[in-house]
Design a protein around this motif. Sequence first.
Motif, PDB file in Angstrom:
ATOM      1  N   THR A 217      19.737  59.860  72.333  1.00  9.22           N
ATOM      2  CA  THR A 217      20.710  58.814  72.664  1.00  9.22           C
ATOM      3  C   THR A 217      21.225  58.958  74.096  1.00  9.22           C
ATOM      4  N   THR A 218      21.484  60.196  74.492  1.00 11.94           N
ATOM      5  CA  THR A 218      22.087  60.443  75.806  1.00 11.94           C
ATOM      6  C   THR A 218      21.094  60.299  76.957  1.00 11.94           C
ATOM      7  N   TYR A 219      19.917  60.889  76.798  1.00  9.16           N
ATOM      8  CA  TYR A 219      19.003  60.989  77.935  1.00  9.16           C
ATOM      9  C   TYR A 219      17.797  60.038  77.881  1.00  9.16           C
ATOM     10  N   VAL A 220      17.337  59.711  76.673  1.00 11.32           N
ATOM     11  CA  VAL A 220      16.074  58.975  76.563  1.00 11.32           C
ATOM     12  C   VAL A 220      16.280  57.474  76.378  1.00 11.32           C
ATOM     13  N   SER A 221      17.155  57.107  75.461  1.00 13.32           N
ATOM     14  CA  SER A 221      17.344  55.685  75.144  1.00 13.32           C
ATOM     15  C   SER A 221      17.707  54.811  76.352  1.00 13.32           C
ATOM     16  N   PRO A 222      18.563  55.278  77.267  1.00 12.50           N
ATOM     17  CA  PRO A 222      18.887  54.422  78.419  1.00 12.50           C
ATOM     18  C   PRO A 222      17.663  54.025  79.248  1.00 12.50           C
ATOM     19  N   VAL A 223      16.607  54.839  79.210  1.00  9.60           N
ATOM     20  CA  VAL A 223      15.403  54.558  80.001  1.00  9.60           C
ATOM     21  C   VAL A 223      14.286  53.979  79.151  1.00  9.60           C
ATOM     22  N   LEU A 224      14.025  54.596  77.996  1.00  8.51           N
ATOM     23  CA  LEU A 224      12.863  54.221  77.179  1.00  8.51           C
ATOM     24  C   LEU A 224      13.209  53.398  75.948  1.00  8.51           C
ATOM     25  N   GLY A 225      14.472  53.360  75.573  1.00  6.34           N
ATOM     26  CA  GLY A 225      14.867  52.783  74.289  1.00  6.34           C
ATOM     27  C   GLY A 225      14.304  51.423  73.974  1.00  6.34           C
ATOM     28  N   SER A 226      14.419  50.473  74.897  1.00  3.77           N
ATOM     29  CA  SER A 226      13.991  49.096  74.636  1.00  3.77           C
ATOM     30  C   SER A 226      12.558  48.821  75.088  1.00  3.77           C
ATOM     31  N   VAL A 227      11.882  49.844  75.591  1.00  2.43           N
ATOM     32  CA  VAL A 227      10.504  49.677  76.077  1.00  2.43           C
ATOM     33  C   VAL A 227       9.537  49.729  74.898  1.00  2.43           C
ATOM     34  N   ALA A 228       8.547  48.818  74.875  1.00  7.77           N
ATOM     35  CA  ALA A 228       7.507  48.885  73.840  1.00  7.77           C
ATOM     36  C   ALA A 228       6.819  50.229  73.952  1.00  7.77           C
ATOM     37  N   VAL A 229       6.635  50.908  72.826  1.00  5.32           N
ATOM     38  CA  VAL A 229       6.115  52.275  72.865  1.00  5.32           C
ATOM     39  C   VAL A 229       4.736  52.342  73.520  1.00  5.32           C
ATOM     40  N   GLN A 230       3.953  51.265  73.413  1.00  9.87           N
ATOM     41  CA  GLN A 230       2.638  51.220  74.050  1.00  9.87           C
ATOM     42  C   GLN A 230       2.756  51.248  75.578  1.00  9.87           C
ATOM     43  N   GLU A 231       3.903  50.785  76.113  1.00  4.36           N
ATOM     44  CA  GLU A 231       4.076  50.676  77.559  1.00  4.36           C
ATOM     45  C   GLU A 231       4.698  51.919  78.189  1.00  4.36           C
ATOM     46  N   VAL A 232       5.057  52.910  77.384  1.00  8.13           N
ATOM     47  CA  VAL A 232       5.645  54.138  77.939  1.00  8.13           C
ATOM     48  C   VAL A 232       4.579  54.887  78.729  1.00  8.13           C
ATOM     49  N   ASN A 233       4.853  55.118  80.007  1.00 10.41           N
ATOM     50  CA  ASN A 233       3.877  55.797  80.859  1.00 10.41           C
ATOM     51  C   ASN A 233       4.520  56.998  81.549  1.00 10.41           C
ATOM     52  N   ILE A 234       3.746  57.664  82.370  1.00 15.84           N
ATOM     53  CA  ILE A 234       4.222  58.906  82.992  1.00 15.84           C
ATOM     54  C   ILE A 234       5.375  58.652  83.946  1.00 15.84           C
ATOM     55  N   ASP A 235       5.401  57.486  84.604  1.00 15.78           N
ATOM     56  CA  ASP A 235       6.501  57.162  85.514  1.00 15.78           C
ATOM     57  C   ASP A 235       7.825  57.059  84.757  1.00 15.78           C
ATOM     58  N   LEU A 236       7.795  56.424  83.581  1.00 17.12           N
ATOM     59  CA  LEU A 236       9.018  56.290  82.790  1.00 17.12           C
ATOM     60  C   LEU A 236       9.465  57.645  82.243  1.00 17.12           C
ATOM     61  N   VAL A 237       8.501  58.454  81.801  1.00 23.82           N
ATOM     62  CA  VAL A 237       8.844  59.787  81.297  1.00 23.82           C
ATOM     63  C   VAL A 237       9.474  60.623  82.411  1.00 23.82           C
ATOM     64  N   MET A 238       8.906  60.545  83.608  1.00 25.89           N
ATOM     65  CA  MET A 238       9.468  61.284  84.746  1.00 25.89           C
ATOM     66  C   MET A 238      10.869  60.802  85.092  1.00 25.89           C
ATOM     67  N   LYS A 239      11.121  59.522  84.900  1.00 23.83           N
ATOM     68  CA  LYS A 239      12.441  58.969  85.170  1.00 23.83           C
ATOM     69  C   LYS A 239      13.496  59.598  84.258  1.00 23.83           C
ATOM     70  N   VAL A 240      13.065  60.011  83.053  1.00 22.92           N
ATOM     71  CA  VAL A 240      13.975  60.690  82.121  1.00 22.92           C
ATOM     72  C   VAL A 240      14.100  62.169  82.471  1.00 22.92           C
ATOM     73  N   ILE A 241      12.961  62.823  82.692  1.00 21.28           N
ATOM     74  CA  ILE A 241      12.919  64.285  82.805  1.00 21.28           C
ATOM     75  C   ILE A 241      13.330  64.805  84.179  1.00 21.28           C
ATOM     76  N   GLU A 242      12.864  64.161  85.226  1.00 23.06           N
ATOM     77  CA  GLU A 242      13.043  64.714  86.576  1.00 23.06           C
ATOM     78  C   GLU A 242      14.496  64.956  86.960  1.00 23.06           C
ATOM     79  N   PRO A 243      15.443  64.024  86.692  1.00 25.02           N
ATOM     80  CA  PRO A 243      16.833  64.288  87.079  1.00 25.02           C
ATOM     81  C   PRO A 243      17.447  65.486  86.361  1.00 25.02           C
TER      82      PRO A 243
END
Length: 234
Positions: free
Chosen positions: A88-114
Amino acid sequence: PREMGLGGLTKVSLADARKKATDARLLLSDGHNPLTRRQEEQTRRAASEKLAAAHSMTFDKCAEAYISAHEAAWRNDKHRQQWRNTLTTYVSPVLGSVAVQEVNIDLVMKVIEPLWSVKTETARRVRGRIEVILDWAKVRGYRSGENPARWRGHLYHLLPARSKVRMVKHHAALPYSEIGAFMQDLRGMEGTSAAALEFLILTVARTSEVIYARWPEIDLKNQMWIVPPERMKS
């Protein structure tokens, strides 16, 4: 001979049936089997519907489905709470509403890198949870391709090793030479907490194993404590 239906009498008009029959005869004259062609079209339609469903299946929906399917096996309430809280805190704001098929490395990095340089351990756990959910989605047919949250071969090349980013600082340990005096002081204290800590030291058990210990697990006659497997980390 093989026969081919054209649809139910109440659903297909006579004019439509004649057109369908003509189309089927044209396929036959071109050397195609109209039954096989219809089955291929049905397969393509089913694949298209599945793809549409995948696009409507967001990461949040997949996360909730995964947790619902597995949380019964998670004996630790804290573990369940951590799963939901970190997502809820770290992932949903970035990936929550994204279709799971569209999750890519750029979006994952947007969550993890900060998080990686300031909350490295949290980032490690979040990455692992994203990876597990995406693997679940792939098995269920909601996505395809490589898992962008995978460490080896993927994020390993984009993020520095945890040991180089943030050194792990353990809690200070009591020197072994002082344990005797400490145990004497501990035995002089009143209350359940002091007794529980002494019990933990003597059994070298984990905190949760001691806190949730029950009398039926302890055989005083044979001086044995049998911890149920579901409450042991290993």
